[in-house]
Design a protein around this motif. Structure first.
Motif, PDB file in Angstrom:
ATOM      1  N   SER A   1       0.926  -1.032  -0.014  1.00 28.30           N
ATOM      2  CA  SER A   1      -0.087   0.161  -0.095  1.00 28.30           C
ATOM      3  C   SER A   1       1.058   1.498  -0.025  1.00 28.30           C
ATOM      4  N   THR A   2       0.438   2.368  -0.476  1.00 30.63           N
ATOM      5  CA  THR A   2       0.988   3.609  -0.633  1.00 30.63           C
ATOM      6  C   THR A   2       0.068   4.700  -0.845  1.00 30.63           C
ATOM      7  N   ASN A   3       0.702   5.975  -0.331  1.00 31.43           N
ATOM      8  CA  ASN A   3      -0.005   7.107  -0.395  1.00 31.43           C
ATOM      9  C   ASN A   3       0.318   7.783  -1.561  1.00 31.43           C
ATOM     10  N   ASN A   4       1.155   7.351  -2.767  1.00 29.47           N
ATOM     11  CA  ASN A   4       1.611   8.275  -3.845  1.00 29.47           C
ATOM     12  C   ASN A   4       1.137   7.477  -4.976  1.00 29.47           C
ATOM     13  N   ALA A   5       0.185   8.037  -5.767  1.00 30.72           N
ATOM     14  CA  ALA A   5      -0.128   7.457  -6.946  1.00 30.72           C
ATOM     15  C   ALA A   5       0.805   6.991  -7.889  1.00 30.72           C
ATOM     16  N   ALA A   6       1.836   7.799  -8.159  1.00 35.17           N
ATOM     17  CA  ALA A   6       2.885   7.203  -9.105  1.00 35.17           C
ATOM     18  C   ALA A   6       3.500   5.841  -8.517  1.00 35.17           C
ATOM     19  N   ALA A   7       3.923   5.729  -7.254  1.00 34.56           N
ATOM     20  CA  ALA A   7       4.065   4.510  -6.666  1.00 34.56           C
ATOM     21  C   ALA A   7       3.263   3.480  -6.914  1.00 34.56           C
ATOM     22  N   ARG A   8       2.305   3.742  -6.861  1.00 34.57           N
ATOM     23  CA  ARG A   8       1.130   2.643  -6.748  1.00 34.57           C
ATOM     24  C   ARG A   8       0.965   2.071  -8.127  1.00 34.57           C
ATOM     25  N   THR A   9       1.302   3.102  -9.295  1.00 35.00           N
ATOM     26  CA  THR A   9       1.389   2.412 -10.697  1.00 35.00           C
ATOM     27  C   THR A   9       2.638   1.745 -10.875  1.00 35.00           C
ATOM     28  N   ALA A  10       3.642   2.100 -10.322  1.00 34.73           N
ATOM     29  CA  ALA A  10       4.995   1.420 -10.301  1.00 34.73           C
ATOM     30  C   ALA A  10       5.003   0.236  -9.870  1.00 34.73           C
ATOM     31  N   PHE A  11       4.223  -0.244  -8.715  1.00 31.89           N
ATOM     32  CA  PHE A  11       4.215  -1.549  -8.103  1.00 31.89           C
ATOM     33  C   PHE A  11       3.334  -2.430  -9.101  1.00 31.89           C
ATOM     34  N   VAL A  12       2.287  -1.836  -9.597  1.00 25.73           N
ATOM     35  CA  VAL A  12       1.426  -2.550 -10.486  1.00 25.73           C
ATOM     36  C   VAL A  12       2.436  -2.934 -11.569  1.00 25.73           C
ATOM     37  N   GLU A  13       2.911  -2.270 -12.313  1.00 29.69           N
ATOM     38  CA  GLU A  13       3.777  -2.409 -13.300  1.00 29.69           C
ATOM     39  C   GLU A  13       4.739  -3.533 -13.239  1.00 29.69           C
ATOM     40  N   GLY A  14       5.370  -3.381 -11.773  1.00 33.85           N
ATOM     41  CA  GLY A  14       6.284  -4.486 -11.457  1.00 33.85           C
ATOM     42  C   GLY A  14       5.790  -5.735 -11.305  1.00 33.85           C
ATOM     43  N   GLY A  15       4.521  -6.069 -11.264  1.00 27.68           N
ATOM     44  CA  GLY A  15       3.984  -7.328 -11.216  1.00 27.68           C
ATOM     45  C   GLY A  15       3.327  -7.697  -9.780  1.00 27.68           C
ATOM     46  N   HIS A  16       3.352  -6.818  -8.830  1.00 25.39           N
ATOM     47  CA  HIS A  16       2.900  -6.817  -7.507  1.00 25.39           C
ATOM     48  C   HIS A  16       1.633  -7.120  -7.250  1.00 25.39           C
ATOM     49  N   GLY A  17       0.497  -6.736  -8.263  1.00 24.11           N
ATOM     50  CA  GLY A  17      -0.731  -6.932  -7.998  1.00 24.11           C
ATOM     51  C   GLY A  17      -1.446  -6.084  -8.890  1.00 24.11           C
ATOM     52  N   LEU A  18      -2.876  -6.179  -8.961  1.00 26.49           N
ATOM     53  CA  LEU A  18      -3.814  -5.401  -9.648  1.00 26.49           C
ATOM     54  C   LEU A  18      -3.758  -3.899  -9.288  1.00 26.49           C
ATOM     55  N   GLY A  19      -4.375  -3.009  -9.997  1.00 23.98           N
ATOM     56  CA  GLY A  19      -4.662  -1.617  -9.477  1.00 23.98           C
ATOM     57  C   GLY A  19      -5.626  -0.986 -10.237  1.00 23.98           C
ATOM     58  N   ARG A  20      -6.408  -0.045  -9.701  1.00 18.73           N
ATOM     59  CA  ARG A  20      -7.196   0.868 -10.384  1.00 18.73           C
ATOM     60  C   ARG A  20      -6.406   1.937 -10.481  1.00 18.73           C
ATOM     61  N   ILE A  21      -6.180   2.510 -11.827  1.00 22.48           N
ATOM     62  CA  ILE A  21      -5.287   3.508 -12.309  1.00 22.48           C
ATOM     63  C   ILE A  21      -6.212   4.347 -13.289  1.00 22.48           C
ATOM     64  N   PRO A  22      -5.984   5.709 -12.921  1.00 19.10           N
ATOM     65  CA  PRO A  22      -6.585   6.718 -13.944  1.00 19.10           C
ATOM     66  C   PRO A  22      -6.216   6.597 -15.328  1.00 19.10           C
ATOM     67  N   ILE A  23      -7.135   6.882 -16.089  1.00 18.88           N
ATOM     68  CA  ILE A  23      -6.681   6.564 -17.702  1.00 18.88           C
ATOM     69  C   ILE A  23      -5.539   7.205 -18.033  1.00 18.88           C
ATOM     70  N   TYR A  24      -5.304   8.594 -17.691  1.00 23.12           N
ATOM     71  CA  TYR A  24      -4.255   9.553 -17.995  1.00 23.12           C
ATOM     72  C   TYR A  24      -2.739   8.715 -17.581  1.00 23.12           C
ATOM     73  N   ASP A  25      -2.982   8.110 -16.532  1.00 19.55           N
ATOM     74  CA  ASP A  25      -1.689   7.222 -16.239  1.00 19.55           C
ATOM     75  C   ASP A  25      -1.659   5.910 -16.749  1.00 19.55           C
ATOM     76  N   ALA A  26      -2.564   5.158 -17.118  1.00 19.84           N
ATOM     77  CA  ALA A  26      -2.530   3.997 -17.373  1.00 19.84           C
ATOM     78  C   ALA A  26      -2.623   4.019 -18.960  1.00 19.84           C
ATOM     79  N   TRP A  27      -3.001   4.782 -19.630  1.00 16.58           N
ATOM     80  CA  TRP A  27      -3.062   4.590 -21.053  1.00 16.58           C
ATOM     81  C   TRP A  27      -1.391   4.474 -22.003  1.00 16.58           C
ATOM     82  N   PRO A  28      -0.374   5.487 -21.546  1.00 20.41           N
ATOM     83  CA  PRO A  28       0.825   5.195 -21.919  1.00 20.41           C
ATOM     84  C   PRO A  28       1.283   3.914 -21.750  1.00 20.41           C
TER      85      PRO A  28
END
Length: 306
Positions: free
Chosen positions: A221-248
């Motif tokens: 868990s984290t309080n930072n959205a960028a860290a959340r996305t990085a952990f999801v990219e790292g294969g540590h779990g699923l995440g609900r991510i805003p489109i602007y962050d997920a699309w690229p």
């Protein structure tokens, strides 16, 4: 009873002390020394023959009389600020400083590009941007505009909805290779999640007239959205991510979207500002510009669902 110009100044200083929470903070906010601020408070109390503040080494609190008196002083301070702003609005080209705060990831990916373009259009408007995922005290920090995910009920604040950001459920290809793809909302509870602590751990989905409420959990868990996305990219779990962050990242192949046929609640973004800010021409220009800038994400969100 006639009121002198000096007393009017003391009343405004008193209002700022209450809003800032200390003599030192008020002094910094209005550009006076602490000694001068203290002088104004003492002179005001002497003139009124009543105590307005209870002062200790660490804090100040209002007396009952001070609380009532502050309400009147606050109006005077707001009217003086509004008068100044009205004159500024008469100028052909808007100018002056705008202090803005917003979440870090949203700021870096959307707000900063928007402000880049905004400053090109209005070069005489200076910008002071504070990026933080914590909720800033708008009044105390002298913030003109705070971009937030909810119109928080702070006293003396107004809110204008800027846009609704769509989100999607994502995971890394490596994660799906190991754990498989969820094909129904019920499957989500069996998956590991990266938890973003500033939002609910319950995910609401809908399809047609059916709705689903899913409680998720995970080891990160984290309080930072960028860290959340990085952990999801790292294969540590699923995440609900805003489109602007997920699309690229979806385009780059580092993330994959799942359950795209289900609807997720949008994240409503608000511009929160002090009540007197509505009179500011430069602030109105910025809010209108952000609404237009955010509009580009409508097509992006729709494209992801196709």
């Amino acid at each position: 009873m006639d009121i002198s110009f000096e007393q009017l100044k003391s009343m405004i200083v008193f209002a700022r002390v209450v809003e800032q929470g200390s003599l030192s903070a008020a002094a910094k906010h209005i550009g006076l020394s602490r000694a001068v601020v203290s002088y104004h408070i003492k002179k005001l109390e002497t003139h009124l023959a009543i105590k307005l503040l209870n002062r200790s080494t660490r804090s100040i609190t209002l007396t009952e009389a001070g609380s009532q008196y502050y309400q009147r002083c606050r109006v005077i301070a707001e009217q003086a600020s509004a008068a100044q702003q009205q004159i500024e609005n008469l100028k052909n080209e808007p100018e002056g400083l705008l202090k803005i705060t917003c979440p870090v990831n949203l700021g870096l990916q959307i707000i900063v590009p928007a402000l880049n373009a905004f400053r090109t259009l209005y070069p005489k408007i200076d910008l002071d941007l504070k990026l933080t995922d914590e909720v800033v005290n708008v009044i105390k920090e002298g913030i003109d505009l705070a971009v937030r995910g909810a119109p928080l009920p702070d006293s003396g604040l107004q809110a204008s909805k800027l846009f609704s950001l769509s989100t999607c459920l994502c995971g890394a290809p490596a994660y799906f290779k190991k754990h498989g793809y969820p094909t129904t909302p019920a499957h989500l509870t069996a998956h590991e999640w990266v938890i973003y602590k500033l939002t609910s751990s319950t995910i609401e989905l809908s399809k047609g007239n059916r709705s689903f409420s899913i409680k998720v959990k995970g080891g990160i868990s984290t309080n930072n959205a960028a860290a959340r996305t990085a952990f999801v990219e790292g294969g540590h779990g699923l995440g609900r991510i805003p489109i602007y962050d997920a699309w690229p990242k979806i385009q780059a192949g580092t993330l994959e979207s799942v359950l795209g046929e289900y609807q997720l609640n949008d994240i409503d973004l608000y511009g929160v500002f002090p009540s007197g800010g509505a009179e500011s021409k430069k602030l109105r220009l910025l809010i209108d510009y952000l609404k237009t800038f955010f509009g580009q994400y409508k097509d992006l969100a729709q494209g992801l669902k196709l």
